[in-house]
Design an enzyme around this catalytic site. Structure first.
Site, PDB file in Angstrom:
ATOM      1  N   CYS A 160      33.658   5.866   5.494  1.00 47.94           N
ATOM      2  CA  CYS A 160      33.632   4.212   5.109  1.00 47.94           C
ATOM      3  C   CYS A 160      34.573   3.904   4.416  1.00 47.94           C
ATOM      4  O   CYS A 160      35.157   2.691   4.498  1.00 47.94           O
ATOM      5  CB  CYS A 160      32.254   3.934   4.309  1.00 47.94           C
ATOM      6  SG  CYS A 160      31.972   4.563   2.813  1.00 47.94           S
ATOM      7  N   CYS A 161      35.496   4.711   3.457  1.00 50.82           N
ATOM      8  CA  CYS A 161      36.347   4.033   2.866  1.00 50.82           C
ATOM      9  C   CYS A 161      37.313   5.316   2.248  1.00 50.82           C
ATOM     10  O   CYS A 161      36.989   6.332   2.457  1.00 50.82           O
ATOM     11  CB  CYS A 161      35.762   3.312   1.560  1.00 50.82           C
ATOM     12  SG  CYS A 161      34.818   4.523   0.435  1.00 50.82           S
ATOM     13  N   GLY A 162      38.373   5.007   1.454  1.00 47.86           N
ATOM     14  CA  GLY A 162      39.359   5.799   0.828  1.00 47.86           C
ATOM     15  C   GLY A 162      39.290   5.999  -0.726  1.00 47.86           C
ATOM     16  O   GLY A 162      39.967   6.804  -1.244  1.00 47.86           O
TER      17      GLY A 162
END
Length: 265
Positions: free
Chosen positions: A106-108
């Site tokens: 979903c994200c970093g």
């Protein structure tokens, strides 16, 4: 061999006042553990396609490699979910004592070196590319028409690199960072210079995505969505043209508008 990026599964759907059985396409989440010089580096949750490109682009984004020549070998064992990478160098102290990381799809923000390491790797763009409004609109239209799996599942991020006329590469992934890492890996593998190229992206231009674009080295990023305030600040600082809200024949230019020329010449 790459696994399926989506699979048909039975579901129960409600529509027109009725419940009924049908099938739907689910996107596949695939955990890939990256081993570098025999040591566990990170586990990336991704779509199971173009995994060698993903690994190379991810390592470059993390600063573990700078160019293709630093790679001795990359072996993907997707049956076990491992990527075995041998480098022609040591990783160095900066990575030696790092904790094992799980990079979610979903994200970093789980990245250990977010901002500190990013600042050292991100490049200030020296791109001389210019684009016309119709080139911008046509590139976004092409990206959306090429994203057939997104149209089936609604669950993948899409990205491409272009010179304004031709798409050099188009990639999809459940993780927005992964989609860009696949592009980066493709370019590194083939020694493609990206300074005067354009990054076309289906998602929002966040600060992380802007930094990723700077690491790849492009001078222009296009998105159908809006950027964040920090992304615009970074785009101005890094000399990157950020264009968003590309839809219905229009768009907004948020930074360095000099690269967009109001002419079809």
């Amino acid at each position: 061999m790459n696994k399926d990026v989506s699979l048909g599964q039975p579901i129960v759907r409600y529509e027109d006042g009725k419940l009924f059985n049908t099938t739907d396409q689910y996107v596949t989440e695939f955990p890939l553990t990256i081993m570098v010089n025999g040591e566990e580096f990170a586990t990336v949750i991704c779509s199971p396609t173009n995994l060698e490109e993903l690994v190379i682009g991810f390592l470059a984004s993390e600063g573990a490699i700078l160019k293709r020549d630093e790679l001795k070998s990359v072996l993907i064992d997707d049956s076990k979910g491992f990527a075995h990478v041998e480098l022609n160098k040591d990783l160095g102290d900066r990575f030696q004592y790092s904790t094992k990381r799980m990079i979610a799809s979903c994200c970093g923000k789980s990245r250990e070196f977010y901002f500190q390491n990013d600042a050292a790797i991100a490049k200030t763009s020296m791109s001389k590319i210019t684009l016309t409004p119709m080139q911008i609109i046509n590139m976004m239209t092409r990206l959306q028409s090429a994203s057939h799996i997104y149209q089936e599942t609604g669950g993948l991020h899409n990205a491409a690199i272009s010179d304004g006329l031709t798409f050099f590469v188009h990639r999809q992934d459940i993780g927005r960072h992964n989609a860009l890492d696949k592009l980066y890996g493709f370019c590194i593998q083939r020694h493609i210079t990206v300074r005067d190229k354009v990054l076309i992206f289906s998602g929002r231009i966040s600060s992380e995505i802007l930094i990723k674009a700077a690491k790849i080295g492009v001078g222009v990023i296009l998105s159908k969505s809006a950027p964040t305030t920090l992304a615009v600040t970074l785009a101005n600082d890094l000399n990157i043209t950020a264009v968003g809200f590309i839809r219905n024949g229009g768009f907004n230019i948020y930074s360095h508008p000099e690269r967009i020329i109001d002419s079809e010449q």
